[in-house]
Scaffold this motif. Structure first.
Motif, PDB file in Angstrom:
ATOM      1  N   PRO A  92       0.835  -1.198   0.000  1.00  0.00           N
ATOM      2  CA  PRO A  92       0.000   0.000   0.000  1.00  0.00           C
ATOM      3  C   PRO A  92       0.875   1.255   0.000  1.00  0.00           C
ATOM      4  CG  PRO A  92      -0.757  -1.570   1.646  1.00  0.00           C
ATOM      5  CD  PRO A  92       0.567  -2.064   1.163  1.00  0.00           C
ATOM      6  N   LEU A  93       0.305   2.340  -0.491  1.00  0.00           N
ATOM      7  CA  LEU A  93       1.040   3.599  -0.639  1.00  0.00           C
ATOM      8  C   LEU A  93       0.448   4.710   0.225  1.00  0.00           C
ATOM      9  CD1 LEU A  93       1.362   3.587  -4.549  1.00  0.00           C
ATOM     10  CD2 LEU A  93       3.022   2.782  -2.887  1.00  0.00           C
ATOM     11  N   PRO A  94       0.978   4.875   1.445  1.00  0.00           N
ATOM     12  CA  PRO A  94       1.821   3.988   2.241  1.00  0.00           C
ATOM     13  C   PRO A  94       0.935   3.128   3.133  1.00  0.00           C
ATOM     14  CG  PRO A  94       1.684   6.096   3.312  1.00  0.00           C
ATOM     15  CD  PRO A  94       0.812   6.194   2.081  1.00  0.00           C
ATOM     16  N   PRO A  95       1.496   2.134   3.844  1.00  0.00           N
ATOM     17  CA  PRO A  95       0.642   1.194   4.574  1.00  0.00           C
ATOM     18  C   PRO A  95      -0.150   1.801   5.718  1.00  0.00           C
ATOM     19  CG  PRO A  95       2.981   0.748   4.955  1.00  0.00           C
ATOM     20  CD  PRO A  95       2.910   1.717   3.830  1.00  0.00           C
ATOM     21  N   TRP A  96       0.301   2.901   6.293  1.00  0.00           N
ATOM     22  CA  TRP A  96      -0.428   3.463   7.441  1.00  0.00           C
ATOM     23  C   TRP A  96      -1.709   4.181   7.046  1.00  0.00           C
ATOM     24  CZ3 TRP A  96       4.789   4.399   6.543  1.00  0.00           C
ATOM     25  CH2 TRP A  96       5.122   5.599   5.915  1.00  0.00           C
ATOM     26  N   HIS A  97      -2.007   4.228   5.760  1.00  0.00           N
ATOM     27  CA  HIS A  97      -3.265   4.831   5.313  1.00  0.00           C
ATOM     28  C   HIS A  97      -4.418   3.832   5.269  1.00  0.00           C
ATOM     29  CE1 HIS A  97      -2.078   8.812   3.117  1.00  0.00           C
ATOM     30  NE2 HIS A  97      -1.507   8.693   4.288  1.00  0.00           N
ATOM     31  N   TYR A  98      -4.179   2.559   5.573  1.00  0.00           N
ATOM     32  CA  TYR A  98      -5.154   1.529   5.251  1.00  0.00           C
ATOM     33  C   TYR A  98      -5.576   0.718   6.468  1.00  0.00           C
ATOM     34  CZ  TYR A  98      -4.174   2.744   0.464  1.00  0.00           C
ATOM     35  OH  TYR A  98      -4.047   3.449  -0.707  1.00  0.00           O
ATOM     36  N   PRO A  99      -6.824   0.217   6.454  1.00  0.00           N
ATOM     37  CA  PRO A  99      -7.338  -0.566   7.586  1.00  0.00           C
ATOM     38  C   PRO A  99      -6.755  -1.972   7.605  1.00  0.00           C
ATOM     39  CG  PRO A  99      -8.979  -0.454   5.845  1.00  0.00           C
ATOM     40  CD  PRO A  99      -7.846   0.445   5.421  1.00  0.00           C
ATOM     41  N   PRO A 100      -6.927  -2.683   8.731  1.00  0.00           N
ATOM     42  CA  PRO A 100      -6.302  -4.009   8.887  1.00  0.00           C
ATOM     43  C   PRO A 100      -6.670  -5.013   7.808  1.00  0.00           C
ATOM     44  CG  PRO A 100      -7.090  -3.202  11.005  1.00  0.00           C
ATOM     45  CD  PRO A 100      -7.583  -2.231   9.973  1.00  0.00           C
ATOM     46  N   GLU A 101      -7.927  -5.022   7.338  1.00  0.00           N
ATOM     47  CA  GLU A 101      -8.298  -6.034   6.344  1.00  0.00           C
ATOM     48  C   GLU A 101      -7.579  -5.826   5.010  1.00  0.00           C
ATOM     49  OE1 GLU A 101     -11.785  -3.026   6.530  1.00  0.00           O
ATOM     50  OE2 GLU A 101     -10.416  -4.037   7.915  1.00  0.00           O
ATOM     51  N   ILE A 102      -7.282  -4.560   4.659  1.00  0.00           N
ATOM     52  CA  ILE A 102      -6.500  -4.289   3.450  1.00  0.00           C
ATOM     53  C   ILE A 102      -5.056  -4.724   3.662  1.00  0.00           C
ATOM     54  CG2 ILE A 102      -5.657  -2.506   1.881  1.00  0.00           C
ATOM     55  CD1 ILE A 102      -8.638  -2.996   1.640  1.00  0.00           C
ATOM     56  N   LEU A 103      -4.497  -4.380   4.814  1.00  0.00           N
ATOM     57  CA  LEU A 103      -3.109  -4.747   5.104  1.00  0.00           C
ATOM     58  C   LEU A 103      -2.940  -6.264   5.158  1.00  0.00           C
ATOM     59  CD1 LEU A 103      -2.169  -2.080   7.800  1.00  0.00           C
ATOM     60  CD2 LEU A 103      -1.646  -2.075   5.353  1.00  0.00           C
TER      61      LEU A 103
ATOM     62  N   ARG B  79       1.572   6.908  13.549  1.00  0.00           N
ATOM     63  CA  ARG B  79       1.737   6.436  14.933  1.00  0.00           C
ATOM     64  C   ARG B  79       0.805   5.261  15.223  1.00  0.00           C
ATOM     65  NH1 ARG B  79       2.154  12.037  16.011  1.00  0.00           N
ATOM     66  NH2 ARG B  79      -0.058  12.111  16.602  1.00  0.00           N
ATOM     67  N   ALA B  80      -0.433   5.334  14.721  1.00  0.00           N
ATOM     68  CA  ALA B  80      -1.377   4.236  14.947  1.00  0.00           C
ATOM     69  C   ALA B  80      -0.882   2.955  14.280  1.00  0.00           C
ATOM     70  CB  ALA B  80      -2.756   4.617  14.413  1.00  0.00           C
ATOM     71  N   TRP B  81      -0.334   3.069  13.096  1.00  0.00           N
ATOM     72  CA  TRP B  81       0.207   1.908  12.381  1.00  0.00           C
ATOM     73  C   TRP B  81       1.406   1.321  13.126  1.00  0.00           C
ATOM     74  CZ3 TRP B  81       4.918   1.733   9.378  1.00  0.00           C
ATOM     75  CH2 TRP B  81       5.056   0.577   8.595  1.00  0.00           C
ATOM     76  N   GLN B  82       2.275   2.183  13.622  1.00  0.00           N
ATOM     77  CA  GLN B  82       3.436   1.705  14.380  1.00  0.00           C
ATOM     78  C   GLN B  82       3.000   1.018  15.671  1.00  0.00           C
ATOM     79  OE1 GLN B  82       5.499   5.577  14.313  1.00  0.00           O
ATOM     80  NE2 GLN B  82       7.248   4.526  13.383  1.00  0.00           N
ATOM     81  N   ALA B  83       1.934   1.523  16.297  1.00  0.00           N
ATOM     82  CA  ALA B  83       1.433   0.899  17.525  1.00  0.00           C
ATOM     83  C   ALA B  83       0.912  -0.508  17.264  1.00  0.00           C
ATOM     84  CB  ALA B  83       0.326   1.760  18.131  1.00  0.00           C
ATOM     85  N   GLN B  84       0.513  -0.776  16.007  1.00  0.00           N
ATOM     86  CA  GLN B  84       0.039  -2.104  15.627  1.00  0.00           C
ATOM     87  C   GLN B  84       1.160  -3.000  15.112  1.00  0.00           C
ATOM     88  OE1 GLN B  84      -3.150  -3.205  16.118  1.00  0.00           O
ATOM     89  NE2 GLN B  84      -3.412  -1.239  17.168  1.00  0.00           N
ATOM     90  N   GLY B  85       2.402  -2.532  15.226  1.00  0.00           N
ATOM     91  CA  GLY B  85       3.550  -3.348  14.829  1.00  0.00           C
ATOM     92  C   GLY B  85       4.234  -2.921  13.554  1.00  0.00           C
ATOM     93  N   GLY B  86       3.753  -1.862  12.898  1.00  0.00           N
ATOM     94  CA  GLY B  86       4.414  -1.377  11.691  1.00  0.00           C
ATOM     95  C   GLY B  86       5.781  -0.810  12.004  1.00  0.00           C
ATOM     96  N   SER B  87       6.722  -1.015  11.092  1.00  0.00           N
ATOM     97  CA  SER B  87       8.097  -0.600  11.366  1.00  0.00           C
ATOM     98  C   SER B  87       8.685   0.128  10.163  1.00  0.00           C
ATOM     99  CB  SER B  87       8.960  -1.825  11.688  1.00  0.00           C
ATOM    100  OG  SER B  87      10.299  -1.458  11.902  1.00  0.00           O
ATOM    101  N   VAL B  88       9.318   1.266  10.439  1.00  0.00           N
ATOM    102  CA  VAL B  88      10.028   2.027   9.410  1.00  0.00           C
ATOM    103  C   VAL B  88      11.357   2.501   9.979  1.00  0.00           C
ATOM    104  CG1 VAL B  88       7.960   2.850   8.207  1.00  0.00           C
ATOM    105  CG2 VAL B  88       8.906   4.192  10.086  1.00  0.00           C
TER     106      VAL B  88
END
Length: 359
Positions: free
Chosen positions: A56-67, A107-116
């Protein structure tokens, strides 16, 4: 009465659609020894226009089912391509996201385990205009992969040809589905022929809603346009993304530079537009000043199937009809995971009542 292709009456599946989601589904069904007919009208689907960025472009824009679908789809590609005997240009290129960022979503994406990783723009590429602010940083996602969708389409079609006892491809248009007693009895072709099979998969991208018996999912065509530049004289190691405009640069292994893409509500008009070309060219020059004075060598489009969410489900009232569409930008990325989700539906592991992707 229309002509029937007699040899196709005992097919297990008819798959309506010629894009990557349709052909990947055909591949997985064939792997089970099922006989598949693919009806492909050669329309300019989103698959032909995609850049092949498996993220996704970028992944933090999308809900869990898309990810979930994009992550699983990207992870499945090495094994799928090995089975096809073509790597289709797959490489782990990484993606570099330029500021400004949507900080709350990040920040919400990182809290769910996203890493950059944070990197100075000037350290990633000296030719980017943004590197003039030498202390400005971007976000680096090293695991992002890219492939070449057109090569993947060709490889999937070759596989169908090689597996002639299990698959056949018709270059034809579907005019309608004939439903009798809550089942698709025939798939009517625009040339007067009709085909039949035990089950039907509607995976025709942006055209899926118009072919679907009621209740039909709401799927809207959104035109995406890309440009290609040749011989730009540099190497861009990663995908470069401007989050604010959802604009990216991607350099192929042959040196060609892709820039994209637009999101235009134009109905089923799949022609490149001068206005979109001008917008993309201007953005490309602003981000990469060495493109000033260069002319794009090619512009092309695809029609993305936009929906509230991807739809991978059994039809609500037609028992032998399944839908695989509504992937919007990420049909290529999601294709293996969407096909595997379809198999779980067939195996009874899930049904529409507990299906995150039911219409």
């Amino acid at each position: 009465m229309g002509k029937t292709a007699n040899s196709d009456r005992q097919a297990d599946w008819i798959i309506i659609g010629g894009g990557i989601p349709a052909l990947v589904a055909a591949f997985y069904l064939q792997q089970r020894g099922l006989r598949v007919i693919v009806i492909d009208n050669n329309r300019p689907s989103a698959s032909r226009a995609g850049a092949g960025i498996l993220s996704p472009l970028p992944p933090w824009h999308y809900p869990p089912e898309i990810l979930a679908l994009t992550t699983a789809g990207a992870a499945a590609y090495p094994q799928l391509l090995a089975a096809l005997g073509d790597d289709c240009g797959l490489q782990q290129s990484g993606m570099f996201v330029l500021p400004p960022f949507d900080d709350s979503a990040l920040r919400a994406w990182q809290a769910q385990g996203g890493s950059v990783q944070e990197k100075l723009i000037s350290a990633v590429h000296p030719h980017l205009a943004a590197q003039k602010a030498t202390q400005a940083s971007g976000l680096w996602l090293p695991e992002v992969q890219v492939l070449q969708p057109r090569r993947l389409l060709q490889a999937l079609r070759r596989h169908i040809t090689r597996q002639a006892q299990y698959a056949r491809r018709y270059v034809a248009s579907v005019s309608s589905l004939t439903v009798v007693d809550n089942k698709v009895q025939r798939v009517e072709l625009s040339d007067g022929r009709h085909l039949s099979a035990a089950k039907v998969l509607l995976a025709a991208g942006a055209w899926s809603g118009g072919l679907c018996p009621p209740p039909a999912p709401a799927i809207t065509p959104i035109r995406g346009q890309l440009l290609l530049y040749r011989n730009v004289g540099i190497r861009l190691p990663p995908v470069v993304l401007q989050e604010e405009q959802m604009f990216y640069l991607l350099q192929r292994q042959d040196g060609n530079l892709l820039v994209g893409s637009t999101s235009e509500s134009c109905g089923f008009d799949d022609r490149p537009s001068a206005e979109a070309t001008a917008v993309l060219h201007q953005r490309a020059q602003q981000l990469l000043p060495l493109l000033q004075g260069q002319t794009p060598r090619r512009a092309w489009t695809g029609l993305r199937p936009a929906a509230k969410k991807p739809i991978i489900a059994q039809h609500a009232t037609v028992d032998n009809l399944y839908i695989n569409s509504g992937h919007f930008r990420y049909g290529v990325t999601m294709a293996p995971a969407a096909a595997q989700h379809l198999l779980r539906l067939l195996d009874g592991e899930i049904n529409n009542s507990n299906n995150d992707y039911a219409a």
